[in-house]
Scaffold this active site. Sequence first.
Site, PDB file in Angstrom:
ATOM      1  N   ALA A   1      10.526 -14.343 -13.899  1.00 52.34           N
ATOM      2  CA  ALA A   1      11.302 -13.145 -13.604  1.00 52.34           C
ATOM      3  C   ALA A   1      10.297 -12.076 -13.207  1.00 52.34           C
ATOM      4  O   ALA A   1       9.213 -12.015 -13.789  1.00 52.34           O
ATOM      5  CB  ALA A   1      12.078 -12.716 -14.837  1.00 52.34           C
TER       6      ALA A   1
ATOM      7  N   HIS B   1      13.402  -5.509 -21.495  1.00 58.14           N
ATOM      8  CA  HIS B   1      13.451  -6.975 -21.438  1.00 58.14           C
ATOM      9  C   HIS B   1      14.910  -7.451 -21.472  1.00 58.14           C
ATOM     10  O   HIS B   1      15.255  -8.459 -20.853  1.00 58.14           O
ATOM     11  CB  HIS B   1      12.647  -7.577 -22.597  1.00 58.14           C
TER      12      HIS B   1
ATOM     13  N   HIS C   1      12.439 -17.573 -24.121  1.00 57.15           N
ATOM     14  CA  HIS C   1      11.495 -18.687 -23.916  1.00 57.15           C
ATOM     15  C   HIS C   1      11.606 -19.634 -25.107  1.00 57.15           C
ATOM     16  O   HIS C   1      11.090 -19.338 -26.192  1.00 57.15           O
ATOM     17  CB  HIS C   1      10.055 -18.173 -23.819  1.00 57.15           C
TER      18      HIS C   1
ATOM     19  N   ASN D   1      14.691  -6.874 -11.686  1.00 58.24           N
ATOM     20  CA  ASN D   1      14.802  -5.410 -11.798  1.00 58.24           C
ATOM     21  C   ASN D   1      13.976  -4.748 -10.692  1.00 58.24           C
ATOM     22  O   ASN D   1      13.101  -5.382 -10.108  1.00 58.24           O
ATOM     23  CB  ASN D   1      14.271  -4.945 -13.162  1.00 58.24           C
TER      24      ASN D   1
ATOM     25  N   MET E   1       4.182 -10.787 -15.357  1.00 58.20           N
ATOM     26  CA  MET E   1       3.107 -10.954 -16.351  1.00 58.20           C
ATOM     27  C   MET E   1       2.741 -12.417 -16.579  1.00 58.20           C
ATOM     28  O   MET E   1       2.257 -12.778 -17.652  1.00 58.20           O
ATOM     29  CB  MET E   1       3.546 -10.331 -17.686  1.00 58.20           C
ATOM     30  N   SER E   2       2.986 -13.257 -15.598  1.00 53.51           N
ATOM     31  CA  SER E   2       2.721 -14.696 -15.813  1.00 53.51           C
ATOM     32  C   SER E   2       2.298 -15.357 -14.502  1.00 53.51           C
ATOM     33  O   SER E   2       1.837 -14.695 -13.573  1.00 53.51           O
ATOM     34  CB  SER E   2       3.985 -15.371 -16.351  1.00 53.51           C
TER      35      SER E   2
ATOM     36  N   TYR F   1      -0.264 -11.848 -22.901  1.00 53.12           N
ATOM     37  CA  TYR F   1       0.018 -10.642 -23.712  1.00 53.12           C
ATOM     38  C   TYR F   1       0.443 -10.979 -25.145  1.00 53.12           C
ATOM     39  O   TYR F   1       0.476 -10.097 -26.006  1.00 53.12           O
ATOM     40  CB  TYR F   1       1.081  -9.753 -23.047  1.00 53.12           C
ATOM     41  N   GLU F   2       0.764 -12.245 -25.411  1.00 48.03           N
ATOM     42  CA  GLU F   2       1.103 -12.624 -26.784  1.00 48.03           C
ATOM     43  C   GLU F   2      -0.155 -12.774 -27.644  1.00 48.03           C
ATOM     44  O   GLU F   2      -0.052 -13.008 -28.849  1.00 48.03           O
ATOM     45  CB  GLU F   2       1.872 -13.950 -26.783  1.00 48.03           C
TER      46      GLU F   2
ATOM     47  N   HIS G   1       2.305 -16.531 -23.035  1.00 47.47           N
ATOM     48  CA  HIS G   1       1.733 -15.514 -22.159  1.00 47.47           C
ATOM     49  C   HIS G   1       0.425 -14.974 -22.734  1.00 47.47           C
ATOM     50  O   HIS G   1       0.216 -14.982 -23.943  1.00 47.47           O
ATOM     51  CB  HIS G   1       2.702 -14.331 -21.999  1.00 47.47           C
TER      52      HIS G   1
ATOM     53  N   SER H   1      11.397 -16.618 -17.979  1.00 49.51           N
ATOM     54  CA  SER H   1      12.351 -15.825 -18.776  1.00 49.51           C
ATOM     55  C   SER H   1      13.798 -16.089 -18.412  1.00 49.51           C
ATOM     56  O   SER H   1      14.206 -15.870 -17.271  1.00 49.51           O
ATOM     57  CB  SER H   1      12.110 -14.325 -18.568  1.00 49.51           C
TER      58      SER H   1
HETATM   59  N1  HPA Z   1       7.095  -5.742 -14.413  1.00 48.26           N
HETATM   60  C1  HPA Z   1       6.361  -6.697 -15.021  1.00 48.26           C
HETATM   61  N2  HPA Z   1       6.868  -7.851 -15.430  1.00 48.26           N
HETATM   62  C2  HPA Z   1       8.176  -8.071 -15.223  1.00 48.26           C
HETATM   63  C3  HPA Z   1       9.002  -7.114 -14.598  1.00 48.26           C
HETATM   64  C4  HPA Z   1       8.421  -5.885 -14.173  1.00 48.26           C
HETATM   65  O1  HPA Z   1       9.083  -4.992 -13.615  1.00 48.26           O
HETATM   66  N3  HPA Z   1      10.250  -7.660 -14.547  1.00 48.26           N
HETATM   67  C5  HPA Z   1      10.183  -8.880 -15.115  1.00 48.26           C
HETATM   68  N4  HPA Z   1       8.915  -9.140 -15.526  1.00 48.26           N
END
Ligand code: HPA
Length: 266
Positions: free
Chosen positions: A107, A241, A55, A229, A205-206, A79-80, A77, A25
């Site tokens: 990320a 996001h 992406h 974050n 998530m990856s 989740y897509e 991903h 990301s």
């Molecule tokens: N959680 C899940 N996936 C993420 C996060 C998060 O806090 N930050 C960036 N991708």
Amino acid sequence: MKDTLDYIEMFTDGFTPEIGLVLGSGLGDLADENAIYTIPYEKIPGFAKSTVEGHKGNLVFAEINGKKVVMMQGRSHYYEGHSMQEITYPIKVMKKLGVKTVILTNAAGAVNKSYRPGDFMMITDHINFMGINPLVGSNDDTLGVRFPDMSEIYNKNLIKRADAASHMLGITLKHGVYVATSGPSYETPAEVKMFRYMGGDAVGMSTVPEAVVANYCGMKVLGISCISNFATGVSSNKLSHDEVIRITNKVKPQFKEFVKLIIKSL
Ligand code: HPA
């Protein structure tokens, strides 16, 4: 696989990359700056299209510090709605192209309370919390064994080289365990607390499916998380996001220098 390799060969004129790089990301710029050949995923037989902002969805062939590299400018991903087989297919393609070392980037949210947005974390190990393994299904014996060992997915020697590169650039590098969830919803505070008790330092998530498949195929793996974050509950902020992209944009210049220096040292 043959269709994919034939198609790539048509556009890359015998280019044989030794390093594979997956740019997560907001981290895809490195590919724009160094591209020799760029092929959009949607044109490549067998490649799933990435639909997520940040992406771009290109397979980019480049030379960085004298090393031949194939880069995924963005990834698809789970989740897509893509299958595990689809999202890890490009890793198998990298193996067939001759790649020996894969650098995976992402990320991630900080589960470890001492981490701050903008930090980098070397992934030393992972916890697969996606509820599925990318190697489920019939095994391709030409790629790897049915029950592959996963005792050292993230190569210790590569981690040492990345440590050295971070010292040279004055970057403080964390070392930690990455927890992968399927997403797309962010975690609940209770989930993040559980991940911390389980030994997780960052959540995303990856990466885990790609790391498992790369290790299975006998490639060396290095994983770098850009902490974008605080994970849910670590601070009172709500997650978005946009915030992830804002932070990765901010650290992008440093991230690019870091990755380029790692590549130089390989
Ligand atoms: N959680 C899940 N996936 C993420 C996060 C998060 O806090 N930050 C960036 N991708």
